[in-house]
Design a protein around this motif. Structure first.
Motif, PDB file in Angstrom:
ATOM      1  N   TYR A 181      41.416  39.410  49.218  1.00  0.00           N
ATOM      2  CA  TYR A 181      41.059  40.269  48.086  1.00  0.00           C
ATOM      3  C   TYR A 181      39.660  40.824  48.326  1.00  0.00           C
ATOM      4  O   TYR A 181      38.669  40.098  48.270  1.00  0.00           O
ATOM      5  CB  TYR A 181      41.087  39.479  46.780  1.00  0.00           C
ATOM      6  N   ARG A 182      39.579  42.123  48.602  1.00  0.00           N
ATOM      7  CA  ARG A 182      38.313  42.734  48.981  1.00  0.00           C
ATOM      8  C   ARG A 182      37.792  43.626  47.851  1.00  0.00           C
ATOM      9  O   ARG A 182      38.433  44.615  47.473  1.00  0.00           O
ATOM     10  CB  ARG A 182      38.476  43.584  50.242  1.00  0.00           C
ATOM     11  N   VAL A 183      36.667  43.253  47.321  1.00  0.00           N
ATOM     12  CA  VAL A 183      35.987  44.126  46.367  1.00  0.00           C
ATOM     13  C   VAL A 183      35.073  45.060  47.149  1.00  0.00           C
ATOM     14  O   VAL A 183      34.744  44.810  48.309  1.00  0.00           O
ATOM     15  CB  VAL A 183      35.201  43.315  45.318  1.00  0.00           C
ATOM     16  N   TYR A 207      43.719  44.733  48.676  1.00  0.00           N
ATOM     17  CA  TYR A 207      44.308  43.465  49.105  1.00  0.00           C
ATOM     18  C   TYR A 207      45.084  43.676  50.397  1.00  0.00           C
ATOM     19  O   TYR A 207      45.865  44.619  50.524  1.00  0.00           O
ATOM     20  CB  TYR A 207      45.275  42.882  48.065  1.00  0.00           C
ATOM     21  N   TYR A 208      44.822  42.795  51.373  1.00  0.00           N
ATOM     22  CA  TYR A 208      45.710  42.680  52.526  1.00  0.00           C
ATOM     23  C   TYR A 208      45.802  41.197  52.869  1.00  0.00           C
ATOM     24  O   TYR A 208      44.836  40.438  52.717  1.00  0.00           O
ATOM     25  CB  TYR A 208      45.229  43.492  53.729  1.00  0.00           C
ATOM     26  N   LEU A 234      47.272  46.894  51.157  1.00  0.00           N
ATOM     27  CA  LEU A 234      47.312  47.369  52.531  1.00  0.00           C
ATOM     28  C   LEU A 234      48.132  46.400  53.383  1.00  0.00           C
ATOM     29  O   LEU A 234      48.320  45.236  53.013  1.00  0.00           O
ATOM     30  CB  LEU A 234      45.900  47.475  53.120  1.00  0.00           C
ATOM     31  N   ALA A 235      48.594  46.888  54.519  1.00  0.00           N
ATOM     32  CA  ALA A 235      49.353  46.044  55.449  1.00  0.00           C
ATOM     33  C   ALA A 235      48.410  45.454  56.489  1.00  0.00           C
ATOM     34  O   ALA A 235      47.433  46.084  56.889  1.00  0.00           O
ATOM     35  CB  ALA A 235      50.433  46.868  56.133  1.00  0.00           C
ATOM     36  N   ASN A 236      48.713  44.237  56.916  1.00  0.00           N
ATOM     37  CA  ASN A 236      47.987  43.607  58.019  1.00  0.00           C
ATOM     38  C   ASN A 236      48.947  43.504  59.199  1.00  0.00           C
ATOM     39  O   ASN A 236      49.820  42.632  59.224  1.00  0.00           O
ATOM     40  CB  ASN A 236      47.485  42.221  57.611  1.00  0.00           C
TER      41      ASN A 236
END
Length: 297
Positions: free
Chosen positions: A125-127, A216-217, A274-276
């Protein structure tokens, strides 16, 4: 005279007995398994948790493996330098980071991967850390198409850069952990996607977190142990698996990051998924928490 085998067996039994009582003498302590954990000093809450998770796992294995010590080694190193130091096993022998496919011979990670993830998915989870003056610009973003036009910053050698590029984002990744914030302030890029468990520790007077937008990825966080210390890796593998089975690892995460989890579950938070491409195909792609996805991905 006792044989070497009998002496070692007697010594091990003595260590186990002392460890079970919570005491040991100087001679026994010198035989304790020592984990030298890398702490870069900028994200204390994440490192506090990771040291606690490491200690929890080792406590689970005290009866089988004996005494242990955890040394928290503060050092401002680049990510690639950390991997080399852990591989050598002298200054450091354990660090935590995103999952890499070591089985496929990832050239950037030659250490032993501990398979049980920590952080319950929170690393993914990237802010967005931005310059305060740019907050209105980012609060108006409603889709990935808009965000893809704005250059993001990432550290050199970080997996995140490849993930963002795979999803069509512009990325500036020439910096390291010590220079990224300065690069953001100097407008080398316009935002720094950072794990929600780290971002608050990185803020300065001129920087802020976009309050209602999250990327989010899937990015499982794991421990890596020096390839020169397979016994240390074995013990940590056993201990973390036990902590996951009995629920104590997830409980530890929930205690440390109660505020962050509550925020992510808020109905006001919009999530861009997003996809990883680096993960196995059967790894869950959806966020583990029930977030509200943006209607325009």
């Amino acid at each position: 005279m006792l044989s070497d085998i009998k002496l070692n067996l007697l010594r091990r039994r003595t260590l186990l007995a002392l460890a079970s009582l919570g005491v040991w003498d100087a001679r026994a302590a010198s035989a304790a398994m020592t984990y030298r954990y890398w702490d870069w000093g900028r994200t204390p809450r994440r490192d506090d948790y990771q040291v606690a998770a490491l200690t929890l796992a080792l406590d689970k294995t005290r009866a089988a493996y004996g005494a242990f010590t955890v040394e928290r080694v503060l050092d401002s190193l680049s990510t690639m330098r950390v991997r080399r130091e852990v591989y050598a096993g002298r200054h450091l022998n354990v660090h935590a980071g995103p999952w890499r496919d070591v089985a496929a011979g990832d050239p950037q990670e030659r250490n032993i991967l501990i398979s049980t993830p920590i952080l319950s998915g929170l690393l993914g989870y990237r802010v967005l850390i931005v310059r305060k003056l740019d907050l209105p610009r980012f609060q108006a973003i409603t889709s990935q198409a808009q965000l893809r036009k704005i250059p993001a910053g990432q550290g050199r050698g970080w997996l995140d850069a490849a993930i963002l590029r795979h999803n069509g984002y512009k990325v500036e990744d020439s910096g390291n952990v010590a220079t990224l914030l300065e690069m953001l302030l100097n407008k080398r890029f316009d935002y720094l996607p950072t794990s929600i468990v780290e971002a608050p520790s990185l803020l300065t007077d001129d920087l802020a977190i976009v309050p209602d937008l999250v990327l989010y990825y899937p990015l499982p966080a794991v421990f890596y142990v020096s390839a020169a210390e397979p016994k240390l890796a074995e013990r940590l593998e056993v201990g973390l698996a036990a902590a996951r089975r009995d629920g104590s690892l997830d409980a530890l995460t929930a205690r440390h990051f109660q505020k962050e989890i509550k925020h992510l579950k808020s109905s006001a938070v919009r999530c861009l998924v997003l996809a990883n491409p680096n993960l196995p195909k059967d790894y869950p792609a959806e966020p583990p928490l029930p977030l509200r996805k943006s209607s325009a991905q």
